[in-house]
Scaffold this motif. Structure first.
Motif, PDB file in Angstrom:
ATOM      1  N   LEU A 129      -2.593  -3.732 -11.775  1.00  0.00           N
ATOM      2  CA  LEU A 129      -1.732  -3.153 -10.906  1.00  0.00           C
ATOM      3  C   LEU A 129      -0.274  -3.478 -11.103  1.00  0.00           C
ATOM      4  N   ASP A 130       0.552  -2.270 -11.676  1.00  0.00           N
ATOM      5  CA  ASP A 130       1.659  -2.207 -12.065  1.00  0.00           C
ATOM      6  C   ASP A 130       2.635  -1.716 -10.950  1.00  0.00           C
ATOM      7  N   ASP A 131       3.929  -2.159 -11.059  1.00  0.00           N
ATOM      8  CA  ASP A 131       5.045  -1.747 -10.212  1.00  0.00           C
ATOM      9  C   ASP A 131       4.283  -1.874  -8.488  1.00  0.00           C
ATOM     10  N   TRP A 132       4.036  -3.181  -8.312  1.00  0.00           N
ATOM     11  CA  TRP A 132       3.875  -3.476  -6.938  1.00  0.00           C
ATOM     12  C   TRP A 132       5.011  -3.865  -6.312  1.00  0.00           C
ATOM     13  N   GLY A 133       5.135  -3.558  -5.007  1.00  0.00           N
ATOM     14  CA  GLY A 133       6.253  -3.810  -4.051  1.00  0.00           C
ATOM     15  C   GLY A 133       7.371  -3.211  -4.000  1.00  0.00           C
ATOM     16  N   LEU A 134       7.475  -1.884  -4.556  1.00  0.00           N
ATOM     17  CA  LEU A 134       8.367  -0.900  -4.406  1.00  0.00           C
ATOM     18  C   LEU A 134       8.568  -0.435  -3.064  1.00  0.00           C
ATOM     19  N   SER A 135       7.844  -0.552  -1.965  1.00  0.00           N
ATOM     20  CA  SER A 135       8.159   0.129  -0.774  1.00  0.00           C
ATOM     21  C   SER A 135       6.904  -0.908   0.051  1.00  0.00           C
ATOM     22  N   VAL A 136       7.193  -0.851   1.229  1.00  0.00           N
ATOM     23  CA  VAL A 136       6.367  -1.426   2.198  1.00  0.00           C
ATOM     24  C   VAL A 136       5.215  -0.588   2.516  1.00  0.00           C
ATOM     25  N   ILE A 144      -4.409  -8.191 -12.681  1.00  0.00           N
ATOM     26  CA  ILE A 144      -3.104  -8.521 -13.051  1.00  0.00           C
ATOM     27  C   ILE A 144      -2.010  -7.494 -12.212  1.00  0.00           C
ATOM     28  N   VAL A 145      -1.235  -8.446 -11.558  1.00  0.00           N
ATOM     29  CA  VAL A 145      -0.101  -7.681 -10.782  1.00  0.00           C
ATOM     30  C   VAL A 145       1.113  -7.953 -11.289  1.00  0.00           C
ATOM     31  N   THR A 146       1.952  -6.790 -11.623  1.00  0.00           N
ATOM     32  CA  THR A 146       3.359  -6.945 -12.011  1.00  0.00           C
ATOM     33  C   THR A 146       4.335  -6.429 -10.922  1.00  0.00           C
ATOM     34  N   SER A 147       5.249  -6.924 -10.522  1.00  0.00           N
ATOM     35  CA  SER A 147       6.225  -6.714  -9.657  1.00  0.00           C
ATOM     36  C   SER A 147       7.843  -7.422 -10.027  1.00  0.00           C
ATOM     37  N   GLN A 148       8.727  -6.809  -9.370  1.00  0.00           N
ATOM     38  CA  GLN A 148      10.019  -7.155  -9.520  1.00  0.00           C
ATOM     39  C   GLN A 148      10.358  -8.298  -8.374  1.00  0.00           C
ATOM     40  N   LEU A 149       9.331  -8.296  -7.375  1.00  0.00           N
ATOM     41  CA  LEU A 149       9.787  -9.095  -6.326  1.00  0.00           C
ATOM     42  C   LEU A 149       9.018 -10.567  -6.714  1.00  0.00           C
ATOM     43  N   PRO A 150       9.555 -11.487  -6.173  1.00  0.00           N
ATOM     44  CA  PRO A 150       9.191 -12.884  -6.325  1.00  0.00           C
ATOM     45  C   PRO A 150       7.608 -13.015  -5.334  1.00  0.00           C
ATOM     46  N   VAL A 151       6.888 -13.781  -5.445  1.00  0.00           N
ATOM     47  CA  VAL A 151       5.630 -13.801  -4.890  1.00  0.00           C
ATOM     48  C   VAL A 151       5.840 -14.363  -3.437  1.00  0.00           C
ATOM     49  N   ASP A 152       6.886 -14.695  -3.022  1.00  0.00           N
ATOM     50  CA  ASP A 152       7.276 -15.278  -1.780  1.00  0.00           C
ATOM     51  C   ASP A 152       7.696 -14.200  -1.047  1.00  0.00           C
ATOM     52  N   GLN A 153       8.155 -13.234  -1.434  1.00  0.00           N
ATOM     53  CA  GLN A 153       8.494 -11.858  -0.656  1.00  0.00           C
ATOM     54  C   GLN A 153       7.282 -10.755  -0.402  1.00  0.00           C
ATOM     55  N   TRP A 154       6.298 -11.108  -1.189  1.00  0.00           N
ATOM     56  CA  TRP A 154       5.168 -10.075  -0.934  1.00  0.00           C
ATOM     57  C   TRP A 154       4.687  -9.837   0.516  1.00  0.00           C
ATOM     58  N   PHE A 155       4.636 -10.884   1.215  1.00  0.00           N
ATOM     59  CA  PHE A 155       4.168 -10.949   2.797  1.00  0.00           C
ATOM     60  C   PHE A 155       4.889  -9.724   3.248  1.00  0.00           C
ATOM     61  N   GLU A 156       6.115  -9.748   3.253  1.00  0.00           N
ATOM     62  CA  GLU A 156       6.867  -8.699   3.847  1.00  0.00           C
ATOM     63  C   GLU A 156       6.643  -7.297   3.361  1.00  0.00           C
ATOM     64  N   VAL A 157       6.337  -7.247   2.193  1.00  0.00           N
ATOM     65  CA  VAL A 157       6.091  -5.870   1.573  1.00  0.00           C
ATOM     66  C   VAL A 157       4.748  -5.379   2.319  1.00  0.00           C
ATOM     67  N   ILE A 158       3.851  -6.228   2.432  1.00  0.00           N
ATOM     68  CA  ILE A 158       2.578  -5.808   2.920  1.00  0.00           C
ATOM     69  C   ILE A 158       2.456  -5.144   4.654  1.00  0.00           C
ATOM     70  N   GLY A 159       3.577  -5.814   5.130  1.00  0.00           N
ATOM     71  CA  GLY A 159       4.017  -5.411   6.432  1.00  0.00           C
ATOM     72  C   GLY A 159       3.292  -5.828   7.585  1.00  0.00           C
ATOM     73  N   ASP A 160       2.030  -6.116   7.509  1.00  0.00           N
ATOM     74  CA  ASP A 160       1.252  -6.444   8.705  1.00  0.00           C
ATOM     75  C   ASP A 160       0.945  -8.139   8.502  1.00  0.00           C
ATOM     76  N   PRO A 161       1.036  -8.703   9.507  1.00  0.00           N
ATOM     77  CA  PRO A 161       0.977 -10.499   9.144  1.00  0.00           C
ATOM     78  C   PRO A 161      -0.452 -10.724   8.955  1.00  0.00           C
ATOM     79  N   THR A 162      -1.317 -10.108   9.672  1.00  0.00           N
ATOM     80  CA  THR A 162      -2.884 -10.349   9.607  1.00  0.00           C
ATOM     81  C   THR A 162      -3.477  -9.974   8.181  1.00  0.00           C
ATOM     82  N   LEU A 163      -3.168  -8.646   7.888  1.00  0.00           N
ATOM     83  CA  LEU A 163      -3.868  -8.143   6.874  1.00  0.00           C
ATOM     84  C   LEU A 163      -3.122  -8.797   5.646  1.00  0.00           C
TER      85      LEU A 163
END
Length: 254
Positions: free
Chosen positions: A167-174, A197-216
């Motif tokens: 999965l390439d370019d993860w986290g480009l938008s919410v 394999i996931v590639t992202s410009q964002l550090p892992v600790d910012q992925w929570f916000e990119v997903i958008g929904d706390p439960t999911l």
């Protein structure tokens, strides 16, 4: 002499490698005369096996649709990108794929995240694994189209069967609600069955916000991060360095 009818028969039953090797033995003449029947037959069988291996690899690479024609042998370990040689050797070995573990590659743009992911995907194909590459935005577009024409379940099933998903370019938008559900379903289906394999410009600790929904987000990250290796790239952009080197080379030639 039965050489030509035999070659034709071999090709007719799909043994094209053996047919080609028999043609070559015939053209070589005396070179093979000193070999026994078993030795010459062994050479024909080896050629057929090599041809079939090459065809299977070509099929796997075509199915994988890797973004870059990258090989692990060409990974530059000398550049200062924070790549540990021991960690990379372990990733190239591929035993983590046998254990259904994940790999998260993060870092600023231009450091070769996608290239490294594709190189590892190429190595997995060469190791006879089923691999598929997706840019995350286009994957969600494909799933949206598949949902509309009734192929959604079939596409998800094909992803589930993949041994290594890139999965390439993860986290480009919410993520949208539908994208969150699709991603959770993909990761849930693959948990304990395949590696991602996931590639992202964002550090892992910012992925929570990119997903958008706390439960999911909790559910998605639990399936993705808890058994993942991490490769964090640092340093100057490789693209910028290559562009600078090309500019200098062109200037030296003028």
């Amino acid at each position: 002499m039965l050489t030509h009818p035999t070659c034709d028969r071999l090709e007719a039953i799909g043994l094209t490698g053996m047919a080609q090797a028999l043609h070559e033995q015939r053209r070589a003449g005396a070179m093979f005369q000193s070999l026994s029947f078993e030795e010459r037959l062994g050479l024909l069988v080896d050629r057929e096996a090599a041809e079939r291996d090459a065809k299977r690899l070509a099929t796997r690479l075509r199915f994988a649709a890797l973004r870059h024609a990258a090989c692990v042998e060409d990974i530059d370990m000398r550049s200062s990108r924070g790549i540990d040689a021991g960690v990379m050797a372990h990733l190239i070995d591929g035993s983590w794929i046998n254990r259904h573990e994940n790999l998260l590659i993060t870092g600023p743009t231009g450091l070769g995240k996608s290239w490294i992911a594709c190189a590892l995907g190429n190595k997995a194909c060469r190791d006879d694994r089923r691999v598929v590459y997706h840019r995350v935005p286009r994957l969600f577009q494909m799933l949206a189209i598949a949902r509309g024409d009734g192929r959604h379940a079939r596409v998800l099933k094909a992803i589930e069967r993949t041994e290594l998903l890139i999965l390439d370019d993860w986290g480009l938008s919410v993520l949208t609600p539908t994208e969150r559900r699709d991603l959770l379903e993909i990761l849930d289906d693959r948990q304990g069955r395949g590696s991602t394999i996931v590639t992202s410009q964002l550090p892992v600790d910012q992925w929570f916000e990119v997903i958008g929904d706390p439960t999911l987000a909790d559910a998605i990250l639990d399936r993705l991060v808890h058994n993942a290796h991490r490769l964090t790239l640092t340093g100057d952009s490789m693209r910028r360095k290559m562009t600078t080197m090309k500019t200098l080379d062109q200037g030296a030639q003028t």
